[in-house]
Design a protein around this motif. Sequence first.
Motif, PDB file in Angstrom:
ATOM      1  N   ARG A   9       1.239  -0.060   6.654  1.00  0.00           N
ATOM      2  CA  ARG A   9       1.136   0.285   5.158  1.00  0.00           C
ATOM      3  C   ARG A   9      -0.188   0.899   4.688  1.00  0.00           C
ATOM      4  NH1 ARG A   9       3.932  -2.274   1.158  1.00  0.00           N
ATOM      5  NH2 ARG A   9       3.056  -0.288   0.085  1.00  0.00           N
ATOM      6  N   TYR A  10      -1.139   0.393   5.383  1.00  0.00           N
ATOM      7  CA  TYR A  10      -2.579   1.046   4.981  1.00  0.00           C
ATOM      8  C   TYR A  10      -3.350   1.508   6.583  1.00  0.00           C
ATOM      9  CZ  TYR A  10      -1.924  -0.928   0.528  1.00  0.00           C
ATOM     10  OH  TYR A  10      -1.351  -1.518  -0.548  1.00  0.00           O
ATOM     11  N   SER A  39      -2.742  11.877  -4.866  1.00  0.00           N
ATOM     12  CA  SER A  39      -3.059  11.154  -6.262  1.00  0.00           C
ATOM     13  C   SER A  39      -2.694  12.100  -7.259  1.00  0.00           C
ATOM     14  CB  SER A  39      -4.710  10.450  -6.478  1.00  0.00           C
ATOM     15  OG  SER A  39      -4.576  10.168  -7.758  1.00  0.00           O
ATOM     16  N   MET A  88      -1.158   9.482   0.531  1.00  0.00           N
ATOM     17  CA  MET A  88      -0.137   8.645   0.997  1.00  0.00           C
ATOM     18  C   MET A  88       0.924   9.473   1.660  1.00  0.00           C
ATOM     19  SD  MET A  88       1.661   5.655   0.377  1.00  0.00           S
ATOM     20  CE  MET A  88       1.511   4.680  -0.954  1.00  0.00           C
ATOM     21  N   ARG A 108      -0.806   4.139   3.502  1.00  0.00           N
ATOM     22  CA  ARG A 108      -1.909   5.039   2.747  1.00  0.00           C
ATOM     23  C   ARG A 108      -2.895   5.099   3.767  1.00  0.00           C
ATOM     24  NH1 ARG A 108      -3.053   7.116  -1.904  1.00  0.00           N
ATOM     25  NH2 ARG A 108      -1.845   5.584  -3.048  1.00  0.00           N
TER      26      ARG A 108
ATOM     27  N   SER B  40       3.351   2.662  -8.817  1.00  0.00           N
ATOM     28  CA  SER B  40       2.303   2.587  -8.274  1.00  0.00           C
ATOM     29  C   SER B  40       1.970   2.050  -6.933  1.00  0.00           C
ATOM     30  CB  SER B  40       1.136   2.184  -8.955  1.00  0.00           C
ATOM     31  OG  SER B  40      -0.227   2.000  -8.575  1.00  0.00           O
ATOM     32  N   GLY B  41       1.790   2.634  -5.795  1.00  0.00           N
ATOM     33  CA  GLY B  41       1.645   2.238  -4.561  1.00  0.00           C
ATOM     34  C   GLY B  41       2.790   2.092  -3.821  1.00  0.00           C
ATOM     35  N   LYS B  42       4.015   2.587  -4.357  1.00  0.00           N
ATOM     36  CA  LYS B  42       5.491   2.529  -3.747  1.00  0.00           C
ATOM     37  C   LYS B  42       5.958   3.785  -3.284  1.00  0.00           C
ATOM     38  CE  LYS B  42       6.489  -2.028  -5.805  1.00  0.00           C
ATOM     39  NZ  LYS B  42       7.471  -2.575  -6.548  1.00  0.00           N
TER      40      LYS B  42
END
Lengths: 112, 112
Positions: A9-10, A39, A88, A108, B40-42
């Motif tokens: 995920r990261y 972003s 991302m 990410r 957010s973040g998905k």
Amino acid sequence: DAMVIQNPRYQVTQFGKPVTLSCSQTLNHNVMYWYQQKSSQAPKLLFHYYDKDFNNEADTPDNFQSRRPNTSFCFLDIRSPGLGDAAMYLCATSRGPEGGAFFGQGTRLTVV
Amino acid sequence: GESVGLHLPTLSVQEGDNSIINCAYSNSASDYFIWYKQESGKGPQFIIDIRSNMDKRQGQRVTVLLNKTVKHLSLQIAATQPGDSAVYFCAEKGEYGNKLVFGAGTILRVKS
């Protein structure tokens, strides 16, 4: 049940150090996509596969490569990550021209 | 070409009101359109799709309208709820079969 799974995920990588992001799917879809999303921007298509047929976007940098060894797995290789590659990275799958795409949760990537 | 969203526009609505999110797509040859919701973040989440032979399609609390004459797509959300707060993207497919391209996104903020 997760259907499109991205690992990790990261991911933190060093400037210039090769990194590989992975994606797997349980949907048995023919098409797999890789997108880059920065972003406050829309996802940008890097490339996609229809089965083994690879389709690269004209503006995808050569620094980005992909592999699809079988239906279930697809990899994104960044050969020499730069600071501008921090983003991302989204993997998605689709049955084909007739269907929508289903996305994983993304990886990410941070470049230090 | 692709539309990439920079400085995403924001739509603020009161909880319980209806929301209308608009999208201008770029390729007149596109024949399949999808709306995605991204928290957010998905990764983006499929909401609803529509084919070019239709001008309206309804789902649960959502309606998509397509105007091919002016290359315009809209997403209507009825009785907007706080959980609807997210970024919404339209995406198009068609001329090149499996290629799925995202349009500019819109941030939806729901005020309680």
